[in-house]
Design a protein around this motif. Structure first.
Motif, PDB file in Angstrom:
ATOM      1  N   HIS A 115     -14.035   4.844   4.718  1.00  0.00           N
ATOM      2  CA  HIS A 115     -14.990   5.608   4.159  1.00  0.00           C
ATOM      3  C   HIS A 115     -16.319   5.983   4.699  1.00  0.00           C
ATOM      4  O   HIS A 115     -16.309   5.133   5.668  1.00  0.00           O
ATOM      5  CB  HIS A 115     -15.049   5.425   2.515  1.00  0.00           C
ATOM      6  CG  HIS A 115     -14.175   5.586   1.361  1.00  0.00           C
ATOM      7  ND1 HIS A 115     -14.591   7.186   0.692  1.00  0.00           N
ATOM      8  CD2 HIS A 115     -13.633   5.530   0.489  1.00  0.00           C
ATOM      9  CE1 HIS A 115     -13.837   7.570   0.205  1.00  0.00           C
ATOM     10  NE2 HIS A 115     -13.396   6.419  -0.044  1.00  0.00           N
ATOM     11  N   LYS A 158      -6.559   4.984  -2.847  1.00  0.00           N
ATOM     12  CA  LYS A 158      -6.827   3.570  -2.404  1.00  0.00           C
ATOM     13  C   LYS A 158      -5.947   2.683  -3.374  1.00  0.00           C
ATOM     14  O   LYS A 158      -6.451   2.533  -4.676  1.00  0.00           O
ATOM     15  CB  LYS A 158      -8.437   3.352  -3.531  1.00  0.00           C
ATOM     16  CG  LYS A 158      -8.946   2.215  -2.744  1.00  0.00           C
ATOM     17  CD  LYS A 158     -10.013   1.612  -1.436  1.00  0.00           C
ATOM     18  CE  LYS A 158     -10.314   0.327  -0.925  1.00  0.00           C
ATOM     19  NZ  LYS A 158     -10.761  -0.530  -0.227  1.00  0.00           N
ATOM     20  N   LYS A 199       0.741  -1.095  -0.548  1.00  0.00           N
ATOM     21  CA  LYS A 199       0.246  -0.403  -0.152  1.00  0.00           C
ATOM     22  C   LYS A 199       0.327   0.947  -0.168  1.00  0.00           C
ATOM     23  O   LYS A 199       0.719   2.139  -0.481  1.00  0.00           O
ATOM     24  CB  LYS A 199      -0.980   0.081   1.655  1.00  0.00           C
ATOM     25  CG  LYS A 199      -1.777  -1.101   1.384  1.00  0.00           C
ATOM     26  CD  LYS A 199      -2.740  -1.379   2.524  1.00  0.00           C
ATOM     27  CE  LYS A 199      -3.332  -2.389   2.456  1.00  0.00           C
ATOM     28  NZ  LYS A 199      -3.848  -2.821   3.650  1.00  0.00           N
ATOM     29  N   GLU A 246     -11.327   1.043   4.139  1.00  0.00           N
ATOM     30  CA  GLU A 246      -9.853   1.966   4.481  1.00  0.00           C
ATOM     31  C   GLU A 246      -9.184   2.410   2.742  1.00  0.00           C
ATOM     32  O   GLU A 246     -10.190   1.984   1.721  1.00  0.00           O
ATOM     33  CB  GLU A 246      -8.830   1.607   4.707  1.00  0.00           C
ATOM     34  CG  GLU A 246      -8.387   0.315   3.832  1.00  0.00           C
ATOM     35  CD  GLU A 246      -6.798  -0.252   3.904  1.00  0.00           C
ATOM     36  OE1 GLU A 246      -6.293  -0.042   5.029  1.00  0.00           O
ATOM     37  OE2 GLU A 246      -5.944  -0.901   3.530  1.00  0.00           O
ATOM     38  N   THR A 247      -9.164   3.382   2.939  1.00  0.00           N
ATOM     39  CA  THR A 247      -8.450   4.709   1.980  1.00  0.00           C
ATOM     40  C   THR A 247      -7.423   5.714   2.559  1.00  0.00           C
ATOM     41  O   THR A 247      -7.445   5.651   3.428  1.00  0.00           O
ATOM     42  CB  THR A 247     -10.036   5.593   1.190  1.00  0.00           C
ATOM     43  OG1 THR A 247      -8.687   6.002  -0.444  1.00  0.00           O
ATOM     44  CG2 THR A 247      -9.945   6.936   1.914  1.00  0.00           C
ATOM     45  N   SER A 298      -5.218  -2.928  -0.815  1.00  0.00           N
ATOM     46  CA  SER A 298      -5.811  -1.857   0.355  1.00  0.00           C
ATOM     47  C   SER A 298      -7.414  -3.480  -1.067  1.00  0.00           C
ATOM     48  O   SER A 298      -7.774  -3.344  -1.733  1.00  0.00           O
ATOM     49  CB  SER A 298      -7.103  -0.913  -0.016  1.00  0.00           C
ATOM     50  OG  SER A 298      -6.201  -0.369   1.011  1.00  0.00           O
ATOM     51  N   LYS A 344      -3.902   7.008   7.372  1.00  0.00           N
ATOM     52  CA  LYS A 344      -5.281   6.097   6.912  1.00  0.00           C
ATOM     53  C   LYS A 344      -6.648   6.077   7.019  1.00  0.00           C
ATOM     54  O   LYS A 344      -6.459   7.326   8.003  1.00  0.00           O
ATOM     55  CB  LYS A 344      -4.622   4.361   7.428  1.00  0.00           C
ATOM     56  CG  LYS A 344      -6.711   2.757   7.228  1.00  0.00           C
ATOM     57  CD  LYS A 344      -6.113   2.314   7.310  1.00  0.00           C
ATOM     58  CE  LYS A 344      -5.574   1.796   8.479  1.00  0.00           C
ATOM     59  NZ  LYS A 344      -5.447   0.389   8.586  1.00  0.00           N
TER      60      LYS A 344
END
Length: 213
Positions: free
Chosen positions: A167, A189, A38, A199-200, A193, A164
């Protein structure tokens, strides 16, 4: 006894985990968690990590982000990692154990910096979730707000913060908070992920000049 539903969920998670290409890649390349990819994608997209930097890694356990940072920085720069949980040492990384929400822990992090300006703050912090949406949103927001506050105090003017977020309730307010403090704000994103995860990551680059009181 576990219900048949929870057993199915566990089996599905295990199947996804064992067949996950990022899990396999992490094992192959010696990363402690798939999360390394990520940060790698965010960095490769925005060119954030550069030789000689001072980097702070918040919510660092189990250490995959610190591993990526150390590999990218090589023998240069400084990495200070902090987490509530302990983790196995990473060569060339200073680790502090403590709760970032506590003033004395923040003070120990600042003492380790010894006045040095920070080039990059990365935060993979996430609270223990209760399953109560309003409560969880407030906990998530609090950690992000603390990271933004720390970054605005310690980043160089051209520095960056990677955080981190999730949404849902409070997301738009957190993006607005970033826009309040940073000249450039980019939600990302990463492919690593999982699709079903909320999560974004929000990246803020270049601090806005503080207005005089």
């Amino acid at each position: 006894m576990k219900s048949s539903k929870s057993k199915k969920v566990n089996r599905a998670w295990l199947h996804d985990h064992l067949t996950d290409p990022y899990v396999k890649l992490a094992q192959k390349e010696g990363y402690r968690a798939r999360a390394a990819y990520k940060l790698k994608e965010i960095d490769e997209t925005l060119k954030l990590v550069k030789p000689g930097q001072v980097v702070v890694d918040l919510g660092a356990a189990p250490g995959a982000w610190s591993q990526y940072l150390r590999r990218k920085l090589g023998t240069t720069g400084t990495i200070i990692a902090l987490d509530l949980l302990d983790f196995e040492p990473v060569d060339g990384v200073t680790f502090l154990q403590g709760d970032f929400r506590e003033d004395e822990v923040t003070a120990s992090l600042e003492a380790e910096l010894a006045g040095r300006p920070v080039d990059l703050v990365v935060s993979d912090m996430a609270p223990n979730l209760s399953g109560i949406p309003a409560s969880d949103a407030a906990r998530i927001s609090h950690l992000v707000e603390l990271a933004v506050e720390f970054a605005t105090r310690h980043l160089r003017p051209e520095g960056a913060l990677v955080c981190k977020v999730f949404h849902g309730s409070g997301y738009s307010q957190l993006v607005a908070l970033f826009k309040q403090h940073f000249r450039v704000v980019k939600p990302i994103k990463p492919k690593a992920s999982r699709d079903r995860s909320a999560e974004t990551f929000v990246v803020g680059m270049g601090l806005k000049a503080r207005r005089s009181e």
